[in-house]
Scaffold this active site. Structure first.
Site, PDB file in Angstrom:
ATOM      1  N   TYR A 140     -93.264  21.173 -79.880  1.00 39.30           N
ATOM      2  CA  TYR A 140     -92.418  21.655 -78.781  1.00 39.30           C
ATOM      3  C   TYR A 140     -92.405  20.669 -77.611  1.00 39.30           C
ATOM      4  CZ  TYR A 140     -90.135  24.978 -75.659  1.00 39.30           C
ATOM      5  OH  TYR A 140     -89.255  25.582 -74.784  1.00 39.30           O
ATOM      6  N   GLU A 147     -85.447  15.716 -75.710  1.00 41.06           N
ATOM      7  CA  GLU A 147     -84.178  16.291 -75.273  1.00 41.06           C
ATOM      8  C   GLU A 147     -83.889  15.925 -73.816  1.00 41.06           C
ATOM      9  OE1 GLU A 147     -83.930  20.504 -75.980  1.00 41.06           O
ATOM     10  OE2 GLU A 147     -84.799  20.341 -77.986  1.00 41.06           O
TER      11      GLU A 147
END
Length: 214
Positions: A140, A147
């Site tokens: 994560y 991102e």
């Protein structure tokens, strides 16, 4: 039948993500990170776009995953896949593309395999359950960092090209600036990322405790 169909689709997407991961790693080793996006573009676009069905399944009750948790994750991935990577080729050669693709692919391989087996056979092996609720602690942060980094890298190209911008005057009497919308999306990561991580920690505690008690 809906459960069997959903299981088959999940297992298929798991295999498909294996292909994305394979292309990413082999290209990275053979040609360097600059060539990774070109090798995985089409399968990556298919896998991430097909994941949109997760939202629809949550809305109609075919799966128990809450839409509030599914929507941000899949929405951000669609935004990165089409709004950033496909729209701004200048980002393709950055090493963050490699870390993004590998993080996404491993996450989806584990997730689709876990839920696919549960829906097909009614259970999943304990090792797969552990992977499902533990690997996010590494994947994560690497995925989110990739991102955010890629959106930031694309910002100058958005501003210079004015792609997807709508200027006044127009017949809708409405203006839209993709550059500022992307900055807003970056701001959403600030409260959104800790919230999702905390949610996954709670899910992990619940799932592992339930498995231990069984």
């Amino acid at each position: 039948m809906a459960g069997v169909g959903s299981a088959v689709r999940r297992l298929y997407l798991s295999v498909y993500n294996w292909a994305v991961l394979y292309y990413a790693v082999t290209t990275l080793l053979e040609s360097g990170h600059e060539a990774v996006y070109a090798a995985v573009e089409r399968p990556l676009q298919f896998a991430q776009t097909a994941a949109f069905l997760e939202i629809l399944h949550g809305l109609v009750g075919l799966v128990r995953s809450p839409v509030s948790a599914t929507l941000p994750q899949i929405g951000s991935r669609l935004f990165l896949t089409w709004g950033i990577l496909w729209s701004f080729p200048e980002t393709h050669s950055h090493i963050l593309v490699t870390s993004l693709v590998i993080s996404w692919s491993i996450t989806e391989i584990i997730r689709y395999s876990f839920f696919g087996m549960k829906e097909a056979f009614g259970f999943a092996p304990s090792w797969l359950l552990w992977l499902r609720y533990s690997t996010f602690m590494v994947l994560y942060p690497t995925g989110i960092s990739s991102e955010v980094g890629l959106i930031y890298i694309a910002l100058p190209y958005m501003k210079a090209s004015e792609k997807y911008c709508l200027r006044m005057p127009n017949k809708w009497n409405f203006s839209f600036d993709f550059f500022y919308a992307s900055i807003l999306s970056l701001a959403v990561y600030v409260p959104g990322s800790p919230h999702m991580f905390t949610y996954m920690l709670a899910q992990r505690k619940k799932a592992l405790a339930k498995a231990k008690a069984a």
